[in-house]
Motif scaffolding. Structure first.
Motif, PDB file in Angstrom:
ATOM      1  N   HIS A 100       0.862  -1.186   0.000  1.00  0.00           N
ATOM      2  CA  HIS A 100       0.000   0.000   0.000  1.00  0.00           C
ATOM      3  C   HIS A 100       0.896   1.233   0.000  1.00  0.00           C
ATOM      4  N   VAL A 101       0.949   1.927  -1.130  1.00  0.00           N
ATOM      5  CA  VAL A 101       1.819   3.094  -1.305  1.00  0.00           C
ATOM      6  C   VAL A 101       0.974   4.355  -1.193  1.00  0.00           C
ATOM      7  N   ILE A 102       1.311   5.233  -0.260  1.00  0.00           N
ATOM      8  CA  ILE A 102       0.492   6.401   0.051  1.00  0.00           C
ATOM      9  C   ILE A 102       1.069   7.688  -0.529  1.00  0.00           C
ATOM     10  N   VAL A 103       2.313   7.662  -0.977  1.00  0.00           N
ATOM     11  CA  VAL A 103       3.031   8.886  -1.281  1.00  0.00           C
ATOM     12  C   VAL A 103       2.685   9.512  -2.631  1.00  0.00           C
ATOM     13  N   GLY A 104       1.982   8.832  -3.515  1.00  0.00           N
ATOM     14  CA  GLY A 104       1.832   9.314  -4.881  1.00  0.00           C
ATOM     15  C   GLY A 104       0.973  10.554  -5.022  1.00  0.00           C
ATOM     16  N   ASP A 105       1.318  11.393  -6.009  1.00  0.00           N
ATOM     17  CA  ASP A 105       0.474  12.514  -6.414  1.00  0.00           C
ATOM     18  C   ASP A 105      -0.602  12.006  -7.366  1.00  0.00           C
ATOM     19  N   SER A 106      -1.805  12.575  -7.266  1.00  0.00           N
ATOM     20  CA  SER A 106      -2.850  12.250  -8.233  1.00  0.00           C
ATOM     21  C   SER A 106      -2.418  12.715  -9.622  1.00  0.00           C
ATOM     22  N   SER A 107      -2.693  11.897 -10.618  1.00  0.00           N
ATOM     23  CA  SER A 107      -2.247  12.180 -11.986  1.00  0.00           C
ATOM     24  C   SER A 107      -3.425  12.562 -12.864  1.00  0.00           C
ATOM     25  N   MET A 108      -3.320  13.691 -13.543  1.00  0.00           N
ATOM     26  CA  MET A 108      -4.275  14.052 -14.587  1.00  0.00           C
ATOM     27  C   MET A 108      -3.872  13.431 -15.917  1.00  0.00           C
ATOM     28  N   SER A 109      -2.582  13.383 -16.174  1.00  0.00           N
ATOM     29  CA  SER A 109      -2.051  12.908 -17.452  1.00  0.00           C
ATOM     30  C   SER A 109      -1.993  11.389 -17.498  1.00  0.00           C
ATOM     31  N   GLU A 110      -2.503  10.809 -18.581  1.00  0.00           N
ATOM     32  CA  GLU A 110      -2.464   9.357 -18.741  1.00  0.00           C
ATOM     33  C   GLU A 110      -1.035   8.851 -18.918  1.00  0.00           C
ATOM     34  N   THR A 111      -0.170   9.655 -19.548  1.00  0.00           N
ATOM     35  CA  THR A 111       1.221   9.239 -19.722  1.00  0.00           C
ATOM     36  C   THR A 111       1.980   9.309 -18.395  1.00  0.00           C
ATOM     37  N   THR A 112       1.626  10.265 -17.536  1.00  0.00           N
ATOM     38  CA  THR A 112       2.211  10.278 -16.193  1.00  0.00           C
ATOM     39  C   THR A 112       1.810   9.025 -15.438  1.00  0.00           C
ATOM     40  N   GLN A 113       0.549   8.630 -15.570  1.00  0.00           N
ATOM     41  CA  GLN A 113       0.092   7.405 -14.924  1.00  0.00           C
ATOM     42  C   GLN A 113       0.854   6.192 -15.456  1.00  0.00           C
ATOM     43  N   LEU A 114       1.052   6.134 -16.749  1.00  0.00           N
ATOM     44  CA  LEU A 114       1.794   5.013 -17.340  1.00  0.00           C
ATOM     45  C   LEU A 114       3.176   4.892 -16.709  1.00  0.00           C
ATOM     46  N   LEU A 115       3.859   6.021 -16.545  1.00  0.00           N
ATOM     47  CA  LEU A 115       5.199   5.995 -15.968  1.00  0.00           C
ATOM     48  C   LEU A 115       5.148   5.744 -14.463  1.00  0.00           C
ATOM     49  N   ARG A 116       4.208   6.355 -13.788  1.00  0.00           N
ATOM     50  CA  ARG A 116       4.091   6.189 -12.333  1.00  0.00           C
ATOM     51  C   ARG A 116       3.893   4.723 -11.959  1.00  0.00           C
ATOM     52  N   PHE A 117       2.918   4.074 -12.575  1.00  0.00           N
ATOM     53  CA  PHE A 117       2.630   2.679 -12.236  1.00  0.00           C
ATOM     54  C   PHE A 117       3.617   1.726 -12.898  1.00  0.00           C
ATOM     55  N   GLY A 118       3.995   2.021 -14.136  1.00  0.00           N
ATOM     56  CA  GLY A 118       4.870   1.112 -14.879  1.00  0.00           C
ATOM     57  C   GLY A 118       6.272   1.043 -14.313  1.00  0.00           C
ATOM     58  N   SER A 119       6.839   2.188 -13.909  1.00  0.00           N
ATOM     59  CA  SER A 119       8.186   2.174 -13.336  1.00  0.00           C
ATOM     60  C   SER A 119       8.188   1.485 -11.974  1.00  0.00           C
ATOM     61  N   THR A 120       7.147   1.713 -11.179  1.00  0.00           N
ATOM     62  CA  THR A 120       7.058   1.068  -9.862  1.00  0.00           C
ATOM     63  C   THR A 120       6.962  -0.447 -10.018  1.00  0.00           C
ATOM     64  N   ASP A 121       6.169  -0.893 -10.968  1.00  0.00           N
ATOM     65  CA  ASP A 121       6.048  -2.325 -11.233  1.00  0.00           C
ATOM     66  C   ASP A 121       7.398  -2.921 -11.626  1.00  0.00           C
ATOM     67  N   LEU A 122       8.166  -2.224 -12.444  1.00  0.00           N
ATOM     68  CA  LEU A 122       9.482  -2.737 -12.850  1.00  0.00           C
ATOM     69  C   LEU A 122      10.431  -2.825 -11.658  1.00  0.00           C
ATOM     70  N   VAL A 123      10.422  -1.817 -10.790  1.00  0.00           N
ATOM     71  CA  VAL A 123      11.284  -1.861  -9.602  1.00  0.00           C
ATOM     72  C   VAL A 123      10.878  -3.026  -8.706  1.00  0.00           C
ATOM     73  N   LEU A 124       9.583  -3.239  -8.540  1.00  0.00           N
ATOM     74  CA  LEU A 124       9.121  -4.373  -7.730  1.00  0.00           C
ATOM     75  C   LEU A 124       9.563  -5.698  -8.330  1.00  0.00           C
ATOM     76  N   ARG A 125       9.504  -5.831  -9.628  1.00  0.00           N
ATOM     77  CA  ARG A 125       9.919  -7.088 -10.268  1.00  0.00           C
ATOM     78  C   ARG A 125      11.410  -7.337 -10.075  1.00  0.00           C
ATOM     79  N   MET A 126      12.197  -6.278 -10.113  1.00  0.00           N
ATOM     80  CA  MET A 126      13.631  -6.459  -9.867  1.00  0.00           C
ATOM     81  C   MET A 126      13.881  -6.869  -8.416  1.00  0.00           C
ATOM     82  N   ILE A 127      13.161  -6.268  -7.494  1.00  0.00           N
ATOM     83  CA  ILE A 127      13.295  -6.632  -6.082  1.00  0.00           C
ATOM     84  C   ILE A 127      12.914  -8.095  -5.884  1.00  0.00           C
ATOM     85  N   GLU A 128      11.786  -8.493  -6.449  1.00  0.00           N
ATOM     86  CA  GLU A 128      11.286  -9.857  -6.276  1.00  0.00           C
ATOM     87  C   GLU A 128      12.208 -10.895  -6.899  1.00  0.00           C
TER      88      GLU A 128
END
Length: 494
Positions: free
Chosen positions: A209-237
């Motif tokens: 549960h990640v609380i720190v994120g800013d709300s995103s208006m831009s769909e491309t910001t959302q793509l990077l926000r969620f997509g980069s976090t997912d990649l970091v998690l996969r590397m950790i795992e």
């Protein structure tokens, strides 16, 4: 690689501006806003047919939690659908207020801070394996999340104080974080919340549960926000080496970084090194790119995520924000504010620029400045209109949300009392037959189909008079399809 379920919870700022009189306070405005929700679901906390949850949170903040998604575009579409649903409720609230002699406008803002300095959140939920070592997770993830604001922040004008002039910052949320890791949410906001509610098989899954994120208006910001976090998690795992960027004081660091849009602000690691947000993000980006090269892309948007991630880091490092000023919220907003300020000769402390800052996050499709920028080609979209409209009524087809959506629609269409949550599906008159769907990836469940089949069979045995008494299928308006008025001429930016 394994699929991952992700969801996002968005709290909206709510305000009513009266016509010729003072507007309603937020709690009264919220009651008007949620009147159709209560009429529809007999509660201000409901699940709706697209699999998502709609509710009033602490402080009279309307909140929308997306359905479980295992596809980035599904996630973005579900979140954007929440904006349109909320907008539809705002239009209805305005009509109801006017009928009660309270004409005016309802404003819903997808941001994280109001004019009084109160903060509200945009929380991300990532399903991770129970076997993930939490100490390793937090050691790597905290520095990433502290610095992620430079690639996915919403941006804000920070008002002047005795100690500093008004200035632009990367993040709206950074100044309202108080701990790195904690089980609290509102009392002492942490970057990562440790409350262990997987809404799934707890022996297999954990919810991050990640609380720190800013709300995103831009769909491309959302793509990077969620997509980069997912990649970091996969590397950790996977156990991939990710370097040591553990910060001495994450809360001091996140604020220091936010207030220096040059990206040169230095923060201290536990080892005593001085590093910048750009250096941390560049290192993790380089490792993510190498990781994908070795293991392959796990979804068809990975290439776009990596390209935008690298470009965002370069934009901050070089100071050339034009590299991302159509795709990343903080850069889109800063370009707009700089242009308006330059044209009108305004300083950042001018209240008219604060209005621009807030209006950027107005979800009204004809009034909000972000939507105006999209129409003028100044901001990029990923979703076509058809996909966005489907997301308003249809759940993602590849997760448990599909089961929930079918259950909700069928039960309501047949007038059957029912209750649902993220896991449970129950008809009120047969509580012993409640079905738990603990697998978030289960888009089908024969037990739910059997339960609904029995319901349909019993209804077929009703005589015509009884059947006429049953409520019919939901009208589209009751499924919260947003209205689409003809847009007025585009207003000037100031």
């Amino acid at each position: 690689m394994e699929r991952r379920v992700v969801g996002v919870e968005t709290e909206f700022g709510l305000a009513h501006q009266g016509r010729g009189r003072r507007g309603l306070p937020p709690d009264e405005a919220a009651r008007y806003l949620f009147r159709p929700v209560v009429d529809w679901g007999r509660s201000s906390n409901v699940f709706i047919p697209n699999g998502s949850r709609l509710y009033l949170d602490v402080g009279s903040h309307p909140e929308y939690a997306t359905a479980e998604c295992d596809d980035l575009l599904d996630l973005i579409a579900s979140d954007r659908a929440g904006e349109l649903i909320m907008h539809d409720l705002a239009l209805r609230a305005q009509e109801a207020m006017a009928a009660d002699g309270l004409p005016g406008s309802v404003y819903l803002l997808k941001n994280n801070i109001d004019s009084q300095g109160n903060s509200y959140g945009s929380h991300e939920n990532y399903l991770i394996p129970r076997t993930t070592h939490f100490r390793r997770l937090s050691t790597v993830l905290l520095p990433f999340l502290v610095t992620r604001q430079i690639i996915a922040g919403a941006g804000r004008i920070v008002p002047p104080t005795e100690d500093q002039e008004a200035h632009f910052a990367f993040s709206q949320r950074a100044d309202h974080m108080w701990e790195g890791i904690s089980s609290a949410t509102t009392r002492s906001r942490p970057i990562i919340n440790t409350r262990d509610e997987p809404h799934a098989d707890a022996a297999v899954h954990r919810r991050l549960h990640v609380i720190v994120g800013d709300s995103s208006m831009s769909e491309t910001t959302q793509l990077l926000r969620f997509g980069s976090t997912d990649l970091v998690l996969r590397m950790i795992e996977s156990g991939a080496p990710l370097g040591d960027h553990e910060l001495e004081n994450p809360i001091s660091a996140i604020r220091h970084i936010s207030h220096d849009v040059t990206g040169r602000a230095r923060v201290r690691t536990r080892e005593g090194r001085q590093v910048t947000a750009v250096e941390i993000q560049q290192n993790l980006f380089d490792r993510a790119r190498s990781f994908v090269a070795r293991h392959g892309a796990h979804h068809d948007r990975v290439g776009e995520v990596l390209e935008l991630w690298g470009r965002a880091v370069e934009a901050v490092a070089s100071g050339d924000h034009s590299l991302i000023d159509r795709e990343i919220d903080w850069a889109i907003k800063r370009r707009l504010i700089d242009e308006v300020a330059g044209r009108a000769g305004l300083g950042l402390g001018d209240a008219r620029l604060d209005q621009i800052d807030f209006a950027y996050h107005d979800i009204h499709p004809d009034r909000g400045l972000f939507h105006l920028l999209v129409r003028r080609g100044r901001a990029v979209r990923l979703l076509d209109e058809a996909r966005l409209r489907r997301a308003i009524t249809d759940p993602p087809a590849t997760t448990r949300a599909a089961v929930r959506g079918r259950f909700l629609s069928a039960a309501r269409a047949h007038g059957a009392g029912h209750t649902v949550d993220w896991v449970h599906h129950k008809l009120v008159d047969r509580p012993l037959e409640a079905v738990m769907v603990k697998d978030p990836f289960a888009a089908e469940d024969p037990r739910v189909d059997t339960l609904l089949g029995r319901l349909r069979g019993e209804l077929r045995e009703l005589d015509d008079a009884e059947r006429e008494a049953q409520p019919g299928p939901l009208a589209l308006s009751e499924r919260y399809v947003a209205t689409s008025p003809v847009p007025p001429p585009e207003p000037p930016l100031i």
